[in-house]
Design a protein around this motif. Structure first.
Motif, PDB file in Angstrom:
ATOM      1  N   HIS A   1      28.101 -59.363  19.369  1.00 18.54           N
ATOM      2  CA  HIS A   1      27.888 -59.564  21.157  1.00 18.54           C
ATOM      3  C   HIS A   1      26.668 -59.092  21.478  1.00 18.54           C
ATOM      4  N   ALA A   2      25.470 -58.615  20.305  1.00 17.97           N
ATOM      5  CA  ALA A   2      24.268 -58.230  20.813  1.00 17.97           C
ATOM      6  C   ALA A   2      23.467 -60.006  20.555  1.00 17.97           C
ATOM      7  N   ARG A   3      23.651 -61.183  19.649  1.00 14.41           N
ATOM      8  CA  ARG A   3      23.454 -62.609  19.187  1.00 14.41           C
ATOM      9  C   ARG A   3      23.762 -63.039  20.555  1.00 14.41           C
ATOM     10  N   HIS A   4      25.347 -63.127  20.576  1.00 18.89           N
ATOM     11  CA  HIS A   4      26.011 -63.507  21.904  1.00 18.89           C
ATOM     12  C   HIS A   4      24.687 -63.515  23.585  1.00 18.89           C
ATOM     13  N   ALA A   5      24.675 -61.917  23.488  1.00 16.81           N
ATOM     14  CA  ALA A   5      23.970 -61.751  25.380  1.00 16.81           C
ATOM     15  C   ALA A   5      22.618 -61.977  25.000  1.00 16.81           C
ATOM     16  N   ALA A   6      22.053 -61.947  23.659  1.00 19.23           N
ATOM     17  CA  ALA A   6      20.877 -63.034  23.759  1.00 19.23           C
ATOM     18  C   ALA A   6      20.359 -64.052  23.690  1.00 19.23           C
ATOM     19  N   LEU A   7      21.640 -64.509  23.324  1.00 18.01           N
ATOM     20  CA  LEU A   7      21.545 -66.327  23.511  1.00 18.01           C
ATOM     21  C   LEU A   7      21.957 -66.607  24.976  1.00 18.01           C
ATOM     22  N   ARG A   8      22.458 -65.894  25.935  1.00 19.46           N
ATOM     23  CA  ARG A   8      22.654 -66.334  27.186  1.00 19.46           C
ATOM     24  C   ARG A   8      21.625 -65.851  28.278  1.00 19.46           C
ATOM     25  N   VAL A   9      20.300 -65.675  27.881  1.00 24.98           N
ATOM     26  CA  VAL A   9      19.292 -64.714  28.818  1.00 24.98           C
ATOM     27  C   VAL A   9      18.006 -66.039  28.452  1.00 24.98           C
ATOM     28  N   PRO A  10      16.868 -66.884  28.889  1.00 29.87           N
ATOM     29  CA  PRO A  10      16.546 -67.277  28.738  1.00 29.87           C
ATOM     30  C   PRO A  10      15.400 -66.493  28.109  1.00 29.87           C
ATOM     31  N   GLY A  11      14.436 -67.031  27.079  1.00 28.07           N
ATOM     32  CA  GLY A  11      13.366 -66.413  26.490  1.00 28.07           C
ATOM     33  C   GLY A  11      13.738 -65.784  25.289  1.00 28.07           C
ATOM     34  N   ALA A  12      15.089 -64.604  25.182  1.00 29.06           N
ATOM     35  CA  ALA A  12      15.230 -64.407  24.749  1.00 29.06           C
ATOM     36  C   ALA A  12      16.322 -65.535  23.544  1.00 29.06           C
ATOM     37  N   ALA A  13      17.105 -66.263  24.180  1.00 27.66           N
ATOM     38  CA  ALA A  13      18.125 -67.403  23.600  1.00 27.66           C
ATOM     39  C   ALA A  13      17.154 -68.311  22.205  1.00 27.66           C
ATOM     40  N   GLN A  14      15.888 -68.596  22.838  1.00 26.71           N
ATOM     41  CA  GLN A  14      14.715 -69.203  22.065  1.00 26.71           C
ATOM     42  C   GLN A  14      14.156 -68.168  20.414  1.00 26.71           C
ATOM     43  N   ALA A  15      15.064 -67.054  20.516  1.00 27.99           N
ATOM     44  CA  ALA A  15      14.031 -66.428  19.590  1.00 27.99           C
ATOM     45  C   ALA A  15      14.792 -66.514  18.600  1.00 27.99           C
ATOM     46  N   VAL A  16      16.627 -66.509  19.054  1.00 25.22           N
ATOM     47  CA  VAL A  16      17.563 -66.696  18.489  1.00 25.22           C
ATOM     48  C   VAL A  16      17.784 -67.823  17.031  1.00 25.22           C
ATOM     49  N   THR A  17      17.412 -67.620  15.887  1.00 23.95           N
ATOM     50  CA  THR A  17      17.918 -68.575  15.470  1.00 23.95           C
ATOM     51  C   THR A  17      18.085 -69.363  13.946  1.00 23.95           C
ATOM     52  N   GLY A  18      19.619 -68.158  14.684  1.00 25.74           N
ATOM     53  CA  GLY A  18      21.015 -67.971  12.902  1.00 25.74           C
ATOM     54  C   GLY A  18      21.602 -67.501  13.748  1.00 25.74           C
ATOM     55  N   PRO A  19      22.333 -68.102  12.174  1.00 25.12           N
ATOM     56  CA  PRO A  19      23.784 -66.806  12.685  1.00 25.12           C
ATOM     57  C   PRO A  19      23.958 -65.571  12.317  1.00 25.12           C
ATOM     58  N   LEU A  20      24.759 -64.656  12.391  1.00 26.70           N
ATOM     59  CA  LEU A  20      24.617 -63.123  11.837  1.00 26.70           C
ATOM     60  C   LEU A  20      24.465 -62.855  10.447  1.00 26.70           C
ATOM     61  N   ASP A  21      23.752 -62.322  10.135  1.00 25.29           N
ATOM     62  CA  ASP A  21      23.326 -61.709   8.522  1.00 25.29           C
ATOM     63  C   ASP A  21      24.945 -60.868   8.349  1.00 25.29           C
ATOM     64  N   ALA A  22      26.074 -61.413   7.517  1.00 21.57           N
ATOM     65  CA  ALA A  22      27.061 -61.028   7.129  1.00 21.57           C
ATOM     66  C   ALA A  22      27.038 -59.511   6.091  1.00 21.57           C
ATOM     67  N   ASP A  23      25.863 -60.016   5.437  1.00 18.49           N
ATOM     68  CA  ASP A  23      25.671 -58.613   4.500  1.00 18.49           C
ATOM     69  C   ASP A  23      25.055 -57.450   5.371  1.00 18.49           C
ATOM     70  N   ALA A  24      24.371 -57.664   5.873  1.00 19.96           N
ATOM     71  CA  ALA A  24      23.860 -56.672   6.922  1.00 19.96           C
ATOM     72  C   ALA A  24      24.425 -56.663   7.702  1.00 19.96           C
TER      73      ALA A  24
END
Length: 478
Positions: free
Chosen positions: A71-94
């Motif tokens: 949810h946090a990753r997708h929320a960031a992807l919806r907001v300009p500026g934050a979206a550009q900082a999301v550079t990959g998928p979730l870290d499943a192990d984390a």
């Protein structure tokens, strides 16, 4: 801290007498035991697994821990500026490590001191009714403790996943809600049988963790007991996530092959996966409770009145999932408080100060998907079935607050169900990112039967999503 066992000189365990015995130390049982102790009742609580129950270790907490990173990753992807900082998928192990931290490594030692601080006696083992106000507890070492209650026994053993009688399903070693929330790996392919809350939440969690998920629903819509907007928007969101949502799915057979893969045979084809999750409802944990003592059938819910007292025995109470009324943690906790107050009042020769009437008309619930679904009270269909003259107020979630969440377009909707004769809110539904925190205001409006003319003076803050209340009241002409 005592473990509830007392020994005679020969070392054999002796009977223990207390005012009340609570069987089950999940959220409902903890609340009941703590409240009884606060009223001066000498109380013992019996737990066969972990203090905190399913909610803390295999349900509410771990499932939300698995959902939140996506949810946090997708929320960031919806907001300009934050979206550009999301550079990959979730870290499943984390994410799995975060889940383990959220459940304290499946160790309940951090929850036990709360009972000790209340003066509640904890007895480890499986409890069973063996007589009037008598519970026998068998410990893991084979020893037994017999607890006799002077006033009441409270059953709070919760529920377990139901596995339908589909040929081959049990032999295929399916995941249930416990398995999926405690999973040690993310399967490449996952089939989910059932689109209730567990099925929907875990479908989205594992899709966003990297699984290819097929969701099988027998009906023709998601969340059919809620307002239609909820199922419609959630179907759109899951499909956009890449979930293969199949309605009218008739599961005929399930088999685990020699290579470990699972084949689910449908009326119109097959689905092959690495794991299959059964999310087809819950059943009360009453098989081993000794319900025969009071003439009840093991394996079924325990019928109770609105003080949570059994219809069969004046000393027996049942709270939470075990009574089948409302299978939600917060309602079980609510019932625990009502039951405890009733027990204390009756023990002192009085009448219960309140009843669990919210179970009938004001139950709040949240499906923690993205979009979230938050609802309380009656849907429009339920209100009409109950004989109310209904006005339905609907609006999308367009507010300054929702724009800030998703400038490119916020997916959401809101519905108020109004009793036209009294002009009060009977039910409310909100769908959208982060709408769960709107729910309690609606719950207060439903419980308090606040007239719409008064609600207009409850001014929502700007710029928040709570401004949707203004849009709904405008629809009402208030």
């Amino acid at each position: 801290m005592t473990d509830g066992r007392e020994q005679d000189e020969a070392g054999a365990e002796a009977d223990v007498e207390v005012d009340c015995v609570v069987v089950g130390a999940g959220p409902a049982g903890e609340v009941a035991a703590g409240r009884l102790a606060d009223h001066g009742m000498e109380t013992a609580v019996v737990e066969v697994e972990r203090v905190g129950g399913d909610c803390s270790f295999w349900a509410c907490i771990p499932s939300k821990a698995l959902l939140r990173p996506g949810h946090a990753r997708h929320a960031a992807l919806r907001v300009p500026g934050a979206a550009q900082a999301v550079t990959g998928p979730l870290d499943a192990d984390a994410v799995l490590a975060f889940r383990d931290e959220a459940v304290s490594g499946y160790d309940d030692s951090g929850q036990v001191p709360w009972l000790d601080g209340k003066g509640v006696r904890l007895v480890r083992g499986e409890g069973r009714l063996v007589g009037e106000r008598v519970v026998e507890v068998r410990g893991s070492d084979g020893g037994t403790t017999r607890l006799t209650a002077r006033h009441a026994v409270v059953l709070a053993t919760g529920s377990a996943a139901a596995v339908p009688d589909v040929p081959g399903l049990r032999d295929a070693a399916p995941w249930t809600s416990r398995d999926v929330t405690s999973a040690r790996r993310v399967p490449e392919r996952l089939v989910v049988i059932g689109a209730g809350v567990v099925g929907l939440e875990m479908t989205q969690a594992f899709t966003r963790l990297g699984s290819s998920v097929t969701l099988l629903e027998r009906g023709d819509a998601l969340l059919p007991r809620l307002e239609p907007v909820a199922g419609r928007l959630l179907t759109e969101a899951l499909t956009e996530d890449g979930v293969d949502v199949r309605f009218g799915a008739d599961v005929r057979r399930v088999a685990r092959d020699a290579d470990g893969t699972v084949t689910v045979t449908l009326a119109d084809g097959e689905v092959v996966a690495d794991e299959v999750l059964v999310a087809a409802g819950r059943r009360p944990r009453t098989d081993a409770l000794g319900l025969e003592v009071v003439g009840l059938e093991p394996g079924l819910a325990v019928p109770v009145d609105d003080t949570l007292r059994s219809e069969r025995a004046p000393w027996l109470y049942a709270i939470g999932d075990v009574n089948g009324r409302v299978l939600l943690t917060h309602q079980g906790k609510y019932q625990g408080g009502v039951a405890a107050d009733a027990i204390v009042a009756r023990a002192r020769g009085g009448e219960p100060p309140t009843t669990a009437w919210a179970d009938h008309a004001a139950v709040p619930q949240v499906v923690v998907t993205d979009p979230e679904v938050a609802a309380v009270g009656l849907t429009a269909a339920q209100a009409r079935d109950a004989g109310h003259e209904v006005r339905v107020l609907e609006h999308d979630m367009s507010t300054a607050g929702s724009y800030l969440h998703s400038p490119a377009g916020y997916r959401g909707g809101a519905v108020l169900v109004v009793d036209a004769a009294r002009d009060v809110v009977l039910g409310a539904t909100f769908v959208g990112q982060d709408v769960a925190d709107l729910l309690h205001s609606a719950t207060v409006a439903v419980v308090g039967e606040v007239p719409l003319s008064r609600l207009r003076h409850a001014v929502p803050s700007f710029p928040t999503m709570s401004e949707v209340w203004l849009r709904l009241l405008e629809e009402a002409g208030v």
